[in-house]
Motif scaffolding. Sequence first.
Motif, PDB file in Angstrom:
ATOM      1  N   GLY A  55      31.474 -56.571  -4.201  1.00 33.96           N
ATOM      2  CA  GLY A  55      29.760 -56.317  -4.520  1.00 33.96           C
ATOM      3  C   GLY A  55      29.163 -55.657  -3.407  1.00 33.96           C
ATOM      4  O   GLY A  55      27.924 -55.477  -3.567  1.00 33.96           O
ATOM      5  N   TYR A  56      29.756 -54.660  -2.620  1.00 34.10           N
ATOM      6  CA  TYR A  56      29.064 -54.130  -1.758  1.00 34.10           C
ATOM      7  C   TYR A  56      29.332 -52.712  -1.280  1.00 34.10           C
ATOM      8  O   TYR A  56      30.714 -52.445  -1.350  1.00 34.10           O
ATOM      9  CB  TYR A  56      29.069 -54.709  -0.119  1.00 34.10           C
ATOM     10  CG  TYR A  56      28.271 -54.094   0.791  1.00 34.10           C
ATOM     11  CD1 TYR A  56      26.942 -54.117   0.786  1.00 34.10           C
ATOM     12  CD2 TYR A  56      28.984 -53.546   1.916  1.00 34.10           C
ATOM     13  CE1 TYR A  56      26.172 -53.494   1.914  1.00 34.10           C
ATOM     14  CE2 TYR A  56      28.435 -52.810   2.895  1.00 34.10           C
ATOM     15  CZ  TYR A  56      26.832 -52.845   2.829  1.00 34.10           C
ATOM     16  OH  TYR A  56      26.255 -52.035   3.872  1.00 34.10           O
ATOM     17  N   ARG A  92      26.348 -45.217  -6.330  1.00 34.28           N
ATOM     18  CA  ARG A  92      27.387 -46.167  -6.421  1.00 34.28           C
ATOM     19  C   ARG A  92      26.647 -47.560  -6.907  1.00 34.28           C
ATOM     20  O   ARG A  92      25.976 -47.978  -6.261  1.00 34.28           O
ATOM     21  CB  ARG A  92      28.188 -45.981  -5.217  1.00 34.28           C
ATOM     22  CG  ARG A  92      28.708 -44.816  -4.566  1.00 34.28           C
ATOM     23  CD  ARG A  92      29.077 -44.864  -3.058  1.00 34.28           C
ATOM     24  NE  ARG A  92      30.000 -45.943  -2.882  1.00 34.28           N
ATOM     25  CZ  ARG A  92      30.354 -46.352  -1.625  1.00 34.28           C
ATOM     26  NH1 ARG A  92      29.778 -45.744  -0.696  1.00 34.28           N
ATOM     27  NH2 ARG A  92      31.286 -47.279  -1.479  1.00 34.28           N
ATOM     28  N   TYR A  93      27.202 -48.112  -7.896  1.00 32.35           N
ATOM     29  CA  TYR A  93      26.974 -49.124  -8.619  1.00 32.35           C
ATOM     30  C   TYR A  93      27.602 -50.294  -7.727  1.00 32.35           C
ATOM     31  O   TYR A  93      28.773 -50.513  -7.866  1.00 32.35           O
ATOM     32  CB  TYR A  93      27.387 -49.320  -9.992  1.00 32.35           C
ATOM     33  CG  TYR A  93      26.752 -50.393 -10.856  1.00 32.35           C
ATOM     34  CD1 TYR A  93      25.397 -50.690 -10.786  1.00 32.35           C
ATOM     35  CD2 TYR A  93      27.557 -51.455 -11.497  1.00 32.35           C
ATOM     36  CE1 TYR A  93      24.515 -51.726 -11.526  1.00 32.35           C
ATOM     37  CE2 TYR A  93      26.897 -52.371 -12.138  1.00 32.35           C
ATOM     38  CZ  TYR A  93      25.508 -52.668 -12.370  1.00 32.35           C
ATOM     39  OH  TYR A  93      24.832 -53.499 -12.887  1.00 32.35           O
ATOM     40  N   ALA A  94      26.664 -51.027  -7.027  1.00 31.56           N
ATOM     41  CA  ALA A  94      27.325 -52.109  -5.890  1.00 31.56           C
ATOM     42  C   ALA A  94      28.025 -53.099  -6.565  1.00 31.56           C
ATOM     43  O   ALA A  94      29.251 -53.470  -5.958  1.00 31.56           O
ATOM     44  CB  ALA A  94      26.332 -52.740  -5.213  1.00 31.56           C
ATOM     45  N   HIS A  95      27.897 -53.487  -7.987  1.00 30.20           N
ATOM     46  CA  HIS A  95      28.740 -54.487  -8.424  1.00 30.20           C
ATOM     47  C   HIS A  95      30.083 -54.150  -8.889  1.00 30.20           C
ATOM     48  O   HIS A  95      31.151 -54.926  -8.757  1.00 30.20           O
ATOM     49  CB  HIS A  95      27.994 -54.923  -9.835  1.00 30.20           C
ATOM     50  CG  HIS A  95      26.527 -55.588  -9.744  1.00 30.20           C
ATOM     51  ND1 HIS A  95      26.621 -56.760  -9.052  1.00 30.20           N
ATOM     52  CD2 HIS A  95      25.377 -55.338  -9.959  1.00 30.20           C
ATOM     53  CE1 HIS A  95      25.217 -57.239  -9.014  1.00 30.20           C
ATOM     54  NE2 HIS A  95      24.636 -56.331  -9.593  1.00 30.20           N
ATOM     55  N   ASP A  96      30.261 -52.791  -8.888  1.00 31.53           N
ATOM     56  CA  ASP A  96      31.657 -52.349  -9.165  1.00 31.53           C
ATOM     57  C   ASP A  96      32.497 -52.113  -8.092  1.00 31.53           C
ATOM     58  O   ASP A  96      33.436 -51.760  -7.871  1.00 31.53           O
ATOM     59  CB  ASP A  96      31.646 -50.877  -9.827  1.00 31.53           C
ATOM     60  CG  ASP A  96      31.049 -51.219 -11.449  1.00 31.53           C
ATOM     61  OD1 ASP A  96      31.097 -52.474 -11.864  1.00 31.53           O
ATOM     62  OD2 ASP A  96      30.648 -50.305 -11.957  1.00 31.53           O
ATOM     63  N   GLU A  97      31.684 -52.457  -6.756  1.00 30.00           N
ATOM     64  CA  GLU A  97      32.389 -52.182  -5.591  1.00 30.00           C
ATOM     65  C   GLU A  97      33.122 -53.393  -4.908  1.00 30.00           C
ATOM     66  O   GLU A  97      32.634 -54.416  -5.415  1.00 30.00           O
ATOM     67  CB  GLU A  97      31.565 -51.762  -4.262  1.00 30.00           C
ATOM     68  CG  GLU A  97      30.681 -50.461  -4.854  1.00 30.00           C
ATOM     69  CD  GLU A  97      31.545 -49.025  -4.478  1.00 30.00           C
ATOM     70  OE1 GLU A  97      32.546 -49.164  -3.818  1.00 30.00           O
ATOM     71  OE2 GLU A  97      31.332 -47.922  -5.166  1.00 30.00           O
TER      72      GLU A  97
END
Length: 442
Positions: free
Chosen positions: A393-394, A385-390
Motif C-alpha cells: 500500500g505504498y 501511482r495509486y498507492a493501494h495497488d502498490e
Amino acid sequence: MTNDLFSATKGAGQSSGYQPLAARLRPADLESYAGQSHLLAPGKPLRESIDRRQLHSMIFWGPPGVGKTTLARIAAEAADAHFLQISAVLSGVKEIRAAIAQARQHKSSGRDTVLFVDEVHRFNKSQQDAFLPYVEDGTVIFVGATTENPSFELNNALLSRTRVYKLRSLEISELVGVLKRGMDELGDAAQASQHCLELIATQADGDARRSINLLELAADLADDGEITEQTLEEVLQASLRRFDKGGDLFYDQISALHKAVRGSSADGALYWFCRMLDGGCDPLYIARRVVRMASEDVGNADPRALSISLDAWQVQERLGSPEGELAIAQAIIYLACAAKSNAVYNAYNQAVAVIGAGDSHEVPLHLKNAPTSLMKDMDYGAEYRYAHDEVGGYAAGESYLPEALKDQQFYHPVDRGLEKKIQDKLRYLRERDKSSTIRRYD
C-alpha cells in the motif's frame, strides 16, 4: 490629590451632549495612536506609506479593540482622501454599489477615496468579488478589517490585490497610556492610582476599547470620583487583588501554566490553573489554551491528549461550573503526565516559513486531477501511482512535493511515546524510497 493619581481639567472646546469616552478618545493622528510600533515606527513600510500620502489597498488583521478603524481613518486623513465606511454585517451589494458611486464622484474631482470595510470576512465570495474591478482601476483604496485569518476567510483574488498587516493586542503599558488619556478627559470627575489603571489594563486583555469602557464604568460607580480596587471588583465582578496577588499579571500566570505542562509538572500546572480560576479568569479561555498545549507540546507522542482537551472544553461549555473546571483540571494533569513532542509544532512552523520565503510552486502534473478530456490531454494526473495497488500500500519512490522541494522534510518525530513508532514507520518508508527503482524526478 496624591502624586500617584491621574486626573486633569477637561479640555476646552468639548462638544455638548453625551459621547462615549472611547469615541472622545479616538486618536486623530499617529502621534496619539497607541500600539502597533512594528507597523508604525519610523521607517516601517506602512508608516512610510502614510507619511508620504501614498496609500495602497490593504487588510488590517487583528483582535478587537486594537485600532483598525482608527488607523484607517488616520491614513485617509493624512492622504487627504475621502473616507467611506461600510460594515459587512449590515451591508450588501447595494451598499457596495452606493459606496463605489460616491468614490467615482470624488475621483472625478481629483480626490481619492478610502473605502473601509469592517468585518470584511463576513462578506461572501460574490460580495468580495464585487470590489475587485474598483480596486484594480483605482476607484477606491480598499481597506478591510478582520479578526479572522485572511488566508482562510478572504478570496485569493482580493488578497492578491491588497497587502495584509497583522495588528497586535496592546501591551499593558500601552493600555495604561490610553487610560491616562482617559483620565485626562474625565478631568476632576475621576481619580485612579497607577495600580488601578494597571488592573484595568490587565483585565482588558489587549483591547483598548474595552479598557476605556471599563474605566468609564468605574468612574460612574466610584464614590466621590475615587476609583479603588473595591470599585473595580464591582465593575469586573471578580477579585482583582487575588488575580494579581504577588505582582503576577495575567499573562505571567498563563505562561506559568503552559510551562508547567511542558515541564511535566502536574502539581505546578494544577496550581496555576487554580490560581487563575481564583482570580476570575474565564475557564473557557484556559480550555482553549489547553487545546493549544495538546498540539504544541504533546502532539503525536500521545494524540489522545488533544481529544481529552477538546472533551474538557465541551464539558465546560455544556455544564459550566464546577463540573467544567474539574474536566479541565483532568485534561491539564493528563497533558502534564503525557509523553512530550513538539515535532508537529516545529514541522508546521518550518512549512509556513518555507512557503512564506519561497516561490508559489505549482502542483506537479501527476498530482493534478483530470476530470475533463482536455485536462487528460494536457497530462493532468499522468503517471500517478495509486498507492493501494502498490506493494504494502505504498508507492515507493513517489514524491508528493513540488520538484524544487523534493528532498524537503518538515516532520521529525521524536523517540518518545507513539511518535517512536511513527519515527520507525517513516524511517522504513524512506528506506524503501531509496531502494526503489522507480524514483519521481530522477
